[in-house]
Write a protein that holds these residues in place. Structure first.
Motif, PDB file in Angstrom:
ATOM      1  N   GLN A  93     -18.435   6.564  16.710  1.00 22.34           N
ATOM      2  CA  GLN A  93     -18.277   7.175  15.225  1.00 22.34           C
ATOM      3  C   GLN A  93     -17.918   8.345  14.933  1.00 22.34           C
ATOM      4  N   THR A  94     -18.873   8.916  15.686  1.00 21.34           N
ATOM      5  CA  THR A  94     -18.527  10.885  14.764  1.00 21.34           C
ATOM      6  C   THR A  94     -17.293  11.358  14.895  1.00 21.34           C
ATOM      7  N   VAL A  95     -17.108  11.016  16.178  1.00 21.84           N
ATOM      8  CA  VAL A  95     -15.439  11.508  16.858  1.00 21.84           C
ATOM      9  C   VAL A  95     -14.180  10.386  15.858  1.00 21.84           C
ATOM     10  N   ALA A  96     -15.001   9.525  15.315  1.00 17.63           N
ATOM     11  CA  ALA A  96     -13.013   9.390  14.845  1.00 17.63           C
ATOM     12  C   ALA A  96     -13.734   9.138  13.050  1.00 17.63           C
ATOM     13  N   ASP A  97     -14.689   9.550  12.349  1.00 14.57           N
ATOM     14  CA  ASP A  97     -15.378  10.546  11.601  1.00 14.57           C
ATOM     15  C   ASP A  97     -14.441  11.404  11.849  1.00 14.57           C
ATOM     16  N   LEU A  98     -14.498  11.811  12.814  1.00 21.08           N
ATOM     17  CA  LEU A  98     -14.517  13.723  12.456  1.00 21.08           C
ATOM     18  C   LEU A  98     -12.798  14.337  12.340  1.00 21.08           C
ATOM     19  N   TYR A  99     -12.035  12.830  12.983  1.00 21.20           N
ATOM     20  CA  TYR A  99     -10.156  13.186  12.760  1.00 21.20           C
ATOM     21  C   TYR A  99     -10.285  12.984  11.277  1.00 21.20           C
ATOM     22  N   LYS A 100     -10.953  11.968  10.724  1.00 20.16           N
ATOM     23  CA  LYS A 100     -10.455  11.776   9.239  1.00 20.16           C
ATOM     24  C   LYS A 100     -11.066  12.753   8.378  1.00 20.16           C
ATOM     25  N   GLU A 101     -12.366  14.096   8.776  1.00 19.38           N
ATOM     26  CA  GLU A 101     -12.778  14.430   7.794  1.00 19.38           C
ATOM     27  C   GLU A 101     -11.305  15.867   8.145  1.00 19.38           C
ATOM     28  N   ARG A 102      -9.881  15.704   8.928  1.00 16.80           N
ATOM     29  CA  ARG A 102      -8.324  16.182   9.152  1.00 16.80           C
ATOM     30  C   ARG A 102      -7.698  16.141   8.061  1.00 16.80           C
ATOM     31  N   TRP A 103      -8.497  14.952   7.180  1.00 20.44           N
ATOM     32  CA  TRP A 103      -6.723  14.846   6.056  1.00 20.44           C
ATOM     33  C   TRP A 103      -7.158  15.803   4.534  1.00 20.44           C
ATOM     34  N   GLN A 104      -8.772  16.655   4.920  1.00 13.18           N
ATOM     35  CA  GLN A 104      -8.948  17.795   4.400  1.00 13.18           C
ATOM     36  C   GLN A 104      -7.895  18.649   3.944  1.00 13.18           C
ATOM     37  N   ILE A 105      -7.314  19.403   5.031  1.00 15.22           N
ATOM     38  CA  ILE A 105      -6.745  20.502   4.950  1.00 15.22           C
ATOM     39  C   ILE A 105      -5.362  20.075   4.723  1.00 15.22           C
ATOM     40  N   GLU A 106      -4.504  18.344   4.344  1.00 17.29           N
ATOM     41  CA  GLU A 106      -3.621  18.447   4.461  1.00 17.29           C
ATOM     42  C   GLU A 106      -3.697  18.233   2.828  1.00 17.29           C
ATOM     43  N   LEU A 107      -5.610  18.125   2.605  1.00 15.50           N
ATOM     44  CA  LEU A 107      -5.211  18.247   0.750  1.00 15.50           C
ATOM     45  C   LEU A 107      -5.029  19.924   0.289  1.00 15.50           C
ATOM     46  N   PHE A 108      -5.697  20.529   1.578  1.00 10.68           N
ATOM     47  CA  PHE A 108      -5.351  21.911   1.145  1.00 10.68           C
ATOM     48  C   PHE A 108      -4.493  22.637   0.924  1.00 10.68           C
ATOM     49  N   PHE A 109      -3.376  21.952   2.014  1.00 11.07           N
ATOM     50  CA  PHE A 109      -1.936  22.423   1.699  1.00 11.07           C
ATOM     51  C   PHE A 109      -1.150  21.567   0.325  1.00 11.07           C
ATOM     52  N   LYS A 110      -1.483  20.454  -0.003  1.00  6.40           N
ATOM     53  CA  LYS A 110      -1.230  19.656  -1.057  1.00  6.40           C
ATOM     54  C   LYS A 110      -1.538  20.931  -2.660  1.00  6.40           C
ATOM     55  N   TRP A 111      -3.309  20.776  -2.214  1.00  3.26           N
ATOM     56  CA  TRP A 111      -3.629  22.178  -3.786  1.00  3.26           C
ATOM     57  C   TRP A 111      -2.772  22.786  -3.348  1.00  3.26           C
ATOM     58  N   ILE A 112      -2.710  23.444  -2.589  1.00  2.00           N
ATOM     59  CA  ILE A 112      -2.060  25.636  -3.361  1.00  2.00           C
ATOM     60  C   ILE A 112      -0.551  25.352  -3.211  1.00  2.00           C
ATOM     61  N   LYS A 113       0.307  24.504  -3.081  1.00  2.00           N
ATOM     62  CA  LYS A 113       1.235  23.813  -3.235  1.00  2.00           C
ATOM     63  C   LYS A 113       1.883  23.571  -4.564  1.00  2.00           C
ATOM     64  N   GLN A 114       0.303  23.050  -5.064  1.00  3.88           N
ATOM     65  CA  GLN A 114       0.587  22.445  -6.850  1.00  3.88           C
ATOM     66  C   GLN A 114       0.963  23.850  -7.158  1.00  3.88           C
ATOM     67  N   ASN A 115      -1.217  24.429  -7.513  1.00  2.00           N
ATOM     68  CA  ASN A 115      -2.015  24.915  -8.194  1.00  2.00           C
ATOM     69  C   ASN A 115      -1.580  26.681  -7.879  1.00  2.00           C
ATOM     70  N   LEU A 116      -0.533  26.760  -6.755  1.00  2.00           N
ATOM     71  CA  LEU A 116      -0.635  28.734  -6.724  1.00  2.00           C
ATOM     72  C   LEU A 116       1.322  28.888  -6.200  1.00  2.00           C
ATOM     73  N   LYS A 117       1.449  29.866  -6.360  1.00  2.00           N
ATOM     74  CA  LYS A 117       2.534  30.121  -6.028  1.00  2.00           C
ATOM     75  C   LYS A 117       2.721  30.078  -5.023  1.00  2.00           C
ATOM     76  N   VAL A 118       3.011  29.610  -4.273  1.00  2.00           N
ATOM     77  CA  VAL A 118       3.511  29.340  -2.654  1.00  2.00           C
ATOM     78  C   VAL A 118       5.094  28.928  -1.877  1.00  2.00           C
ATOM     79  N   LYS A 119       5.581  28.302  -2.757  1.00  2.00           N
ATOM     80  CA  LYS A 119       7.038  28.300  -3.050  1.00  2.00           C
ATOM     81  C   LYS A 119       7.812  28.750  -3.245  1.00  2.00           C
ATOM     82  N   SER A 120       7.563  29.319  -4.557  1.00  2.00           N
ATOM     83  CA  SER A 120       8.870  30.681  -4.667  1.00  2.00           C
ATOM     84  C   SER A 120       7.796  32.016  -4.843  1.00  2.00           C
ATOM     85  N   PHE A 121       8.730  32.959  -4.287  1.00  2.00           N
ATOM     86  CA  PHE A 121       8.336  33.684  -3.862  1.00  2.00           C
ATOM     87  C   PHE A 121       9.473  35.021  -4.634  1.00  2.00           C
TER      88      PHE A 121
END
Length: 377
Positions: free
Chosen positions: A276-304
């Motif tokens: 179950q911990t193995v499955a939960d660890l992979y589920k935690e990987r979703w946090q990096i998807e949220l990180f990319f979404k956050w910086i693209k929506q809130n910081l200037k990393v898509k237009s330079f």
């Protein structure tokens, strides 16, 4: 009311000026600056990130109208051409090293991830494309008629801080950067199927690093014995396996998600973890998807604000410094507000003279009716 510096002035104090100047002297090329400095560049670009400025002229005009407030920040008025030239020519490595130093301070304050009772660090690994126009960014080759840069990040699960960062052309494969990571012994790294490389798996095993990933459909698997013990709900199979021609023993955990009824197959070299911990660890990987979404929506990393790789990396490292500033303030003030809410508050108060700690924790208003006319009722 006690005197307060501007909110922006209190923010830039997070970066000790003498340390910054030593880094600026170290990472400098060309002739000596006359009036413009790397500190001016940093404050201007950091302000652009925190206030959402969309062009170099927008940055310059926004600071120019502040008058004496920018003087107290230790910067002087400057032109758009000067800022553009500095972004294009002065090494971005200054801000990369500045980011590393601030990262160390944030990691010392970051709360421990309580979801997992593991001794080692947990890193979430992924990459995300930043679309670019090939005619303006000829170094960012991706497809024949399309340009892109690729942002590679290893997210520390304690505080969700970007511990490993790099920016490459879009064609660069993720595994090439993954092989260069200096992951500490005993740590756990979680990644998707795009990082599948049996030779790298062997290196991780030799270095004492545990990994969790998805199994590719065309993987060369030699089944082994099933693991004993009661299975957690959702775990349909847990067995030892061999991958390709590797001599190491790996583990295959088959998991069915109760909500979506999707079956996942996870491969790992962590033989002692509960399934179950193995499955939960992979589920935690979703946090990096949220990180990319956050910086693209809130910081200037898509237009330079520049077209060279140096200008793009300069803007990227300062954007990540802005992310660390928000994380630093969140850890320091110990508030429950989201980073997005904190950023919105800062955007409205950057040049206001308000105490930074009270900005996120305003005093609770006293109860009771204060208006005399209402009291008559």
């Amino acid at each position: 009311m006690p005197h307060c510096s501007t909110v922006l002035s209190q923010i830039v104090r997070i970066f000790p000026r003498h340390e910054f100047q030593s880094l600026a002297n170290k990472h400098h090329t060309g002739q000596k600056f006359r009036s413009f400095t790397r500190w001016t560049q940093f404050v201007a670009m950091l302000t652009a990130q925190l206030s959402g400025r969309c062009s170099l002229r927008d940055v310059v005009d926004n600071l120019a109208v502040q008058g004496q407030k920018i003087y107290h920040l230790g910067i002087k008025a400057f032109s758009r051409a000067t800022l553009a030239r500095c972004n294009e020519n002065q090494p971005h490595t200054l801000y990369e090293e500045l980011f590393r130093r601030l990262l160390g301070r944030c990691q010392s304050m970051a709360p421990r991830n309580r979801k997992f009772k593991l001794n080692g660090k947990i890193y979430l690994l992924d990459a995300s494309l930043l679309d670019l126009t090939l005619s303006l960014f000829p170094w960012a080759k991706y497809q024949k008629t399309k340009g892109a840069a690729k942002l590679h990040v290893g997210l520390d699960a304690d505080g969700y801080l970007p511990a490993f960062v790099d920016l490459t052309a879009g064609r660069e494969h993720e595994i090439n950067l993954a092989r260069t990571l200096a992951l500490p012994k005993g740590s756990y790294v979680v990644f998707d199927r795009g990082y599948t490389d049996y030779a790298w798996y062997r290196e991780l095993c030799d270095d004492g690093v545990f990994f969790v990933s998805r199994l590719k459909s065309n993987a060369i698997v030699t089944p082994g014995k099933k693991r004993r013990g009661r299975k957690s709900p959702g775990v349909t199979e847990d067995r030892e396996i061999r991958l390709g021609n590797l001599s190491e023993t790996f583990r295959l955990v088959t998991y069915r998600d109760a909500e979506t009824d999707i079956v996942y197959q996870f491969v790992t070299n962590a033989l002692d973890l509960p399934a179950q911990t193995v499955a939960d660890l992979y589920k935690e990987r979703w946090q990096i998807e949220l990180f990319f979404k956050w910086i693209k929506q809130n910081l200037k990393v898509k237009s330079f604000l520049g077209t060279s790789m140096n200008a793009v990396k300069t803007q990227l490292w300062i954007a990540l410094c802005a992310y660390l500033v928000l994380s630093f303030l969140k850890f320091q003030s110990k508030i429950g507000a989201s980073l997005q809410r904190m950023l919105r508050i800062l955007q409205l108060n950057l040049f206001e003279r308000r105490d930074l700690t009270e900005l996120f924790n305003p005093p609770t208003p006293e109860n009771g009716l204060q208006n005399g006319q209402l009291c008559l009722l």
